[in-house]
Design an enzyme around this catalytic site. Sequence first.
Site, PDB file in Angstrom:
ATOM      1  N   CYS A 142      -2.208  -0.323  -1.600  1.00 48.84           N
ATOM      2  CA  CYS A 142      -3.396  -0.452  -0.739  1.00 48.84           C
ATOM      3  C   CYS A 142      -3.913   0.976  -0.552  1.00 48.84           C
ATOM      4  CB  CYS A 142      -3.035  -1.068   0.610  1.00 48.84           C
ATOM      5  SG  CYS A 142      -2.120  -2.614   0.472  1.00 48.84           S
ATOM      6  N   ALA A 143      -4.700   1.441  -1.478  1.00 54.84           N
ATOM      7  CA  ALA A 143      -4.859   2.888  -1.635  1.00 54.84           C
ATOM      8  C   ALA A 143      -6.129   3.479  -1.033  1.00 54.84           C
ATOM      9  CB  ALA A 143      -4.790   3.238  -3.111  1.00 54.84           C
ATOM     10  N   PRO A 145      -9.090   4.743   1.452  1.00 52.68           N
ATOM     11  CA  PRO A 145      -9.990   5.582   0.650  1.00 52.68           C
ATOM     12  C   PRO A 145      -9.277   6.599  -0.234  1.00 52.68           C
ATOM     13  CG  PRO A 145      -9.966   6.344   2.921  1.00 52.68           C
ATOM     14  CD  PRO A 145      -9.117   5.119   2.885  1.00 52.68           C
ATOM     15  N   LYS A 148      -3.743   9.394   0.574  1.00 50.10           N
ATOM     16  CA  LYS A 148      -2.347   9.421   0.129  1.00 50.10           C
ATOM     17  C   LYS A 148      -2.282   9.377  -1.399  1.00 50.10           C
ATOM     18  CE  LYS A 148      -0.878   7.226   4.387  1.00 50.10           C
ATOM     19  NZ  LYS A 148      -2.163   6.625   4.826  1.00 50.10           N
ATOM     20  N   ASP A 203      -5.768  -8.185  -5.149  1.00 46.09           N
ATOM     21  CA  ASP A 203      -5.041  -8.489  -3.918  1.00 46.09           C
ATOM     22  C   ASP A 203      -3.579  -8.083  -4.166  1.00 46.09           C
ATOM     23  OD1 ASP A 203      -3.535  -9.633  -1.923  1.00 46.09           O
ATOM     24  OD2 ASP A 203      -4.592 -11.558  -1.960  1.00 46.09           O
ATOM     25  N   CYS A 296      -0.525   2.167  10.292  1.00 46.95           N
ATOM     26  CA  CYS A 296      -0.927   3.075  11.366  1.00 46.95           C
ATOM     27  C   CYS A 296      -0.927   2.287  12.679  1.00 46.95           C
ATOM     28  CB  CYS A 296      -2.236   3.784  11.082  1.00 46.95           C
ATOM     29  SG  CYS A 296      -3.517   2.761  10.427  1.00 46.95           S
TER      30      CYS A 296
HETATM   31  C1  LIG Z   1      -4.453   1.483   5.810  1.00 48.66           C
HETATM   32  S1  LIG Z   1      -5.667   1.307   4.622  1.00 48.66           S
HETATM   33  C2  LIG Z   1      -5.060   2.285   3.314  1.00 48.66           C
HETATM   34  C3  LIG Z   1      -5.290   3.764   3.495  1.00 48.66           C
HETATM   35  C4  LIG Z   1      -4.949   4.560   2.259  1.00 48.66           C
HETATM   36  N1  LIG Z   1      -3.596   4.331   1.810  1.00 48.66           N
HETATM   37  C5  LIG Z   1      -5.143   6.056   2.464  1.00 48.66           C
HETATM   38  O1  LIG Z   1      -4.193   6.760   2.742  1.00 48.66           O
HETATM   39  O2  LIG Z   1      -6.276   6.519   2.332  1.00 48.66           O
HETATM   40  C6  LIG Z   1      -5.367  -0.302   4.036  1.00 48.66           C
HETATM   41  C7  LIG Z   1      -6.167  -0.683   2.801  1.00 48.66           C
HETATM   42  O3  LIG Z   1      -5.697  -1.961   2.376  1.00 48.66           O
HETATM   43  C8  LIG Z   1      -6.768  -2.629   1.761  1.00 48.66           C
HETATM   44  N2  LIG Z   1      -6.376  -4.044   1.710  1.00 48.66           N
HETATM   45  C9  LIG Z   1      -6.526  -5.024   2.635  1.00 48.66           C
HETATM   46  N3  LIG Z   1      -5.978  -6.168   2.199  1.00 48.66           N
HETATM   47  C10 LIG Z   1      -5.459  -5.901   0.975  1.00 48.66           C
HETATM   48  C11 LIG Z   1      -4.782  -6.680  -0.003  1.00 48.66           C
HETATM   49  N4  LIG Z   1      -4.496  -7.966   0.200  1.00 48.66           N
HETATM   50  N5  LIG Z   1      -4.441  -6.079  -1.159  1.00 48.66           N
HETATM   51  C12 LIG Z   1      -4.707  -4.775  -1.390  1.00 48.66           C
HETATM   52  N6  LIG Z   1      -5.349  -4.000  -0.508  1.00 48.66           N
HETATM   53  C13 LIG Z   1      -5.712  -4.551   0.654  1.00 48.66           C
HETATM   54  C14 LIG Z   1      -7.954  -2.299   2.635  1.00 48.66           C
HETATM   55  O4  LIG Z   1      -9.145  -2.458   1.897  1.00 48.66           O
HETATM   56  C15 LIG Z   1      -7.665  -0.839   3.004  1.00 48.66           C
HETATM   57  O5  LIG Z   1      -8.343   0.014   2.133  1.00 48.66           O
END
Ligand SMILES: C[S@@+](CC[C@H](N)C(=O)[O-])C[C@H]1O[C@@H](n2cnc3c(N)ncnc32)[C@H](O)[C@@H]1O
Length: 363
Positions: A142-143, A145, A148, A203, A296
């Site tokens: 879940c990368a 923006p 990380k 997903d 978070c």
């Molecule tokens: C906490 S943020 C990630 C922040 C990121 N790791 C960073 O350090 O910049 C969670 C992310 O999960 C994504 N997300 C939500 N549901 C998801 C899913 N089922 N599969 C993959 N990504 C998902 C969201 O779009 C969001 O960008």
Amino acid sequence: MNNERFEKYYKAQNILPEDEWDQFLESLRAPLPTTFRVAGSRQTARLLNDTIKETHVPHLAGVVFEGEAVSPPTQISWYPEGLAWQFNVSKKVLRKSPEFKKFHNFLVFETEVGNISRQEAVSMLPPLFLEVEPHHRVLDMCAAPGSKTAQLLEALHAQDTVTSSSFPPGLLIANDSDHKRTHLLIHQSARLPSPALMVTNHDASIYPAIKIPSEHITFASDTKTRVVNKRQHQLLFDRILCDVPCSGDGTMRKNLGIWKTWSPMDGNGLHGLQLRILQRAMRMLRKGGRIVYSTCSINPVENEAVIAAALKSMPDFELIDMSNHLPALIFRQGITSWIPTADRSVVLDFPTFDDYIKTHPHK
Ligand SMILES: C[S@@+](CC[C@H](N)C(=O)[O-])C[C@H]1O[C@@H](n2cnc3c(N)ncnc32)[C@H](O)[C@@H]1O
């Protein structure tokens, strides 16, 4: 800034000793300091870090603005090699103090060219615990923006020099399910162009198995001829980051709206997805590999309860003790019991699930 439900819920979870509670709330109300990381390969980062330490910081020491002394940036104690910094000055000081204005312009320039990454201190932790090496196959589930992701990519490129970029033997797949946010990821990664990065849009809880060709060489015993079977096998990862979607209630210092809207149902509603993402990661991990799960949020339902359920479902996995990894980091152990609540009004009358079910005889 207050939220009675928040206080009632978290006091019941015992996330802190009672006598630290007021100080904790006070910290949640204090403005977040500006933090940044000196990015890029080790060699480039060290050079720029020396410039900050030896040129900028002495220049900023002793600045007085409107009669008050302003503290210069300081290194974040637990970040390896002192490559992360923090400072706490108002926008007014940044705009009006000539010394800080100059430093701010330097930060903006270096950020644009990719040498500095503005990133919250806590967000720097999960990639550090992953300990990525250049040969690793890494998945960031879940990368977006991508702050990380950038850190993970830098670890893959740790051997780059100031003048030449390496071709790491490993690779990084950065994924996000949100199409628009996936574009952000691509945009961000342009600052460290790498042949080792691939971005996907899936997903994460049903992330597809990636098949790669494997050359299978056998020797037929009688003839000693070599038989090459072109087969495919599933790509398994050495390192996986699950920085899952969460209620974000650990970000109240910058997302002030959460003070008003917070409800325990935010975390309850996400637990299932968080668990499915972690379990999918566990199925894609190479034996001996490592997963870091992070949110978070401070809610045990989104943290400890997810880890507990995942470990219970796949007993071949074990928790790794990382308590000595960053010696200067002040942290608290995870908790081992929590009291979920089933509604917005935070009714905490059911110490166990069975107690709750007993009140619903038809379920
Ligand atoms: C906490 S943020 C990630 C922040 C990121 N790791 C960073 O350090 O910049 C969670 C992310 O999960 C994504 N997300 C939500 N549901 C998801 C899913 N089922 N599969 C993959 N990504 C998902 C969201 O779009 C969001 O960008």
